[in-house]
Structure formats: structure tokens, C-alpha cells
Motif scaffolding. Sequence first.
Motif, short mmCIF file in Angstrom:
data_model
loop_
_atom_site.label_atom_id
_atom_site.label_comp_id
_atom_site.label_asym_id
_atom_site.label_seq_id
_atom_site.Cartn_x
_atom_site.Cartn_y
_atom_site.Cartn_z
N THR A 78 0.92 -1.32 -0.08
CA THR A 78 0.01 0.03 0.08
C THR A 78 0.79 1.31 0.00
O THR A 78 2.18 1.17 -0.03
CB THR A 78 -0.97 0.08 1.28
N LYS A 79 0.12 2.13 -0.25
CA LYS A 79 0.90 3.74 0.01
C LYS A 79 1.12 3.64 1.45
O LYS A 79 0.49 3.11 2.44
CB LYS A 79 0.05 4.89 -0.25
N GLY A 80 2.06 4.26 1.96
CA GLY A 80 2.29 4.53 3.61
C GLY A 80 3.25 3.36 3.88
O GLY A 80 3.13 3.47 5.33
N VAL A 81 3.94 2.53 3.26
CA VAL A 81 4.65 1.48 3.84
C VAL A 81 5.86 2.04 4.66
O VAL A 81 6.15 1.60 5.85
CB VAL A 81 5.04 0.44 2.68
N GLY A 323 -11.04 5.78 14.20
CA GLY A 323 -10.17 4.77 13.47
C GLY A 323 -9.81 5.34 11.98
O GLY A 323 -10.59 5.62 11.32
N THR A 324 -8.38 5.22 11.62
CA THR A 324 -7.93 5.68 10.48
C THR A 324 -7.18 4.94 9.62
O THR A 324 -7.10 4.92 8.46
CB THR A 324 -6.85 6.92 10.68
N ASP A 325 -6.51 3.72 10.15
CA ASP A 325 -5.72 2.74 9.67
C ASP A 325 -4.30 3.39 9.31
O ASP A 325 -3.57 3.01 8.66
CB ASP A 325 -6.24 2.25 8.27
N HIS A 326 -4.12 4.62 9.78
CA HIS A 326 -3.11 5.25 9.62
C HIS A 326 -1.59 4.25 9.92
O HIS A 326 -1.64 3.67 10.98
CB HIS A 326 -2.61 6.51 10.58
N PRO A 327 -0.63 4.65 8.91
CA PRO A 327 -0.35 5.51 7.88
C PRO A 327 -0.65 5.13 6.78
O PRO A 327 -0.66 5.71 5.63
CB PRO A 327 1.24 5.52 7.85
N ILE A 328 -1.59 4.17 6.42
CA ILE A 328 -2.24 3.89 5.32
C ILE A 328 -3.43 4.86 5.07
O ILE A 328 -4.07 5.08 5.97
CB ILE A 328 -2.81 2.45 5.34
#
Length: 365
Positions: A78-81, A323-328
Motif C-alpha cells: 500500500t501507500k504509506g509503507v 479509526g484511520t488505519d494510519h499510515p495507510i
Amino acid sequence: MNSRRAFLSNSAKALGGLTFCGCGLLHAANAQTNKPLRRPPVIINGKKIKAIDVHAHCLFQDSIDLMGDEAKSVPPPTKGVKEHFIQIDERIANMQSQGVDMQVLSVNPYWYRKDKETAAEICRINNKNLAELSAQRPDHFRAFASLAMQFPELAVEQLEEAVKKYGLVGAAIGGSVLGDDFSNPKYHPVLAKAQELNVALFIHPQSTPQLASRFKGNGWLSNVIGNPLDTTIALQRLIFDGVFDKYPQLKVIGAHGGGYLGSYAPRSDHGCFISPQNCDPSVNLKKKPTEYLHQIYFDSLVFTPEALRHLVAQVGSSQIMIGTDHPIPWEERPVDHVMATPTLSNQDRINILSSNAAKVLGIKL
């Protein structure tokens, strides 16, 4: 065994604002020169309201390395790896751009296929690093422990150590152990320990493995459909197998808005009436299936104000947390998402932004 207070105090002193060497964490020596803009604080009834994100991730290279040939598949595609390997000042700046004051960090379980010794060491590294990170910046970070759920007796020991020694606020678990549901009695000692310790279990799925062949092709359906479906099945099994009756004080948080459960929950109330032969007569639930939704907590990762409105209508604002799932980058404006839902009262917004998380996880605001 060191006490929780001694461990956290010693960790903070030892870190001294320097680096987490070799575990994927780097504390920048200087302020970032290109920080994103900070979101203005939320003011409700003249009071600043904090925001707590209960669904945020990180990774530690030392534990990933123990996966051997499987290590390359651990970081998500994903982005944010790279942001999973936290640079503390950069992570905090990104949180502030979202309006998030605190993240409750977790490592999405990837070790359920490993042997007992390897799984134990992976979880030990994760939990120690999560505790040290929380000790260094307690104003911005708390964490859910990693557990080797494929070995329930070990997981019980890990959970107790994580809470009593490391000061973690609960544990992050999968939707199942490779398709084996946590309603299976062999996992009940872990559920019982979580209830005894009064801590939450955060359920984060790893797709629905039994449907892997149907998820192939365009659209990343293993995640887009598989993840919420896995959480839905996990929560329904806890309901229909009587787990919430057996452990009425058990605190469970379902990622991604609890999957599809909140969207179509009333169908659950009709199944055993329509087809009693497909239900176990030895399981006598004390309530209607939908009533158990008021014992479950859900994150707000449902994308639109209408979806959040419906979730609140189904389960109540007392059961929902950011909830965000950050950094994704699934949800980059979580506070705005809550504030833009027009049907919410001021108290609803306060509940979702931080009050619920603080109460459930024992965090002082």
C-alpha cells in the motif's frame, strides 16, 4: 518482574530523546522543516476536545526479520509503507494535520503461522518497543499488545505481561487464527484474561482466507471485501456462539466499522426463526443478536457521513471511536469526518472523538 511504573520510567530515561536503534523507529533530532499544516482544535461548548485514534499501525524491523523468507510479504502493498517505521516527529506532525492528539498503535498480526518460539520472540520485540514508544511520548501514543494467538496459553501470559509490566491498553488480534474463530473454546482463556484485566481486544482482520481464490483479479478484493467480511464473521461468531453471554464484560473493538455487521444487523435476528435446523439448540442466547451490538465497540472507518450516521443509529454513539488505519491513507480527515456528520449531537461527537476511547482503554484526557 519489574513493575509497570519502573519499566516505563526506566524506558523513558534510557531513551532520552535519542533513537530506537535497529527496531525501525527513529526519533528525529530536529523539527521537520516540511511539516503538514496542523488542523485547528475542535471546540465544543467552549471546551477543546481531544481526538484519539484507536486504529493506527506501526512495524518493527527486528521482529519482521524473524519471519525469514516470509519477511518480504509483511509490509502491506500500500501507500504509506515506509511510514510504518515511525519517525516520531513526522508521525506526530501527520497526526496533528488530521487533528488527532493520540494514536493507539498496533501491529497487524502476521506471525500466526510461525512456531511457538519464533512467535513468542516476535511478540516480545513488538510489545517492548510499543511500551518504550508509549513511555517516550505518552501524550501522543498508547498501544495494543501483540499476542501469539495460535498458542492460547502463551497468549494469556503475554497479555498479562503486556498490561501489568508494559502498561499497554489491551491487545490487537486477527479476525481468526488462519480461519479458526476466537469463539472456539480453546481461545476462551485469552478472552477471560482480557475480561479479568479489564482491557480491550482490537480485532483487525487479515482478509477471509477461505475465499482467497474468489478475491483474485482487479480491485484488491482480498482487502476491500475480505477484510470487513472477516471482521463481520468474527463478531457474529462471538455473538452466536454465546461468547458475550459467557464474558459479559469483555471489551471488543471491531476495525473498519465492524465490517458489514452494522449495515445489515437486523437480518441476524431472523435467521434461527426462519431456519431453526441451521442453529444449535444447545446455544440459548440471553438477548436478540442485534442487542449484543451494544456490547461491541466499532471504529469510525466507514468513509462517509451517511455511513457513520447509520452506524450510530444502529449501535449508538457510545460504541464508536475514531479509526484511520494510519499510515495507510484510508481516512486522512477523521475528525472532519465526525464533525461533518450532521445528525450527530455535540455529545455524540465528543463520545466518538475521544470520550469512548478514554473510558474503554483507561486513558486520562
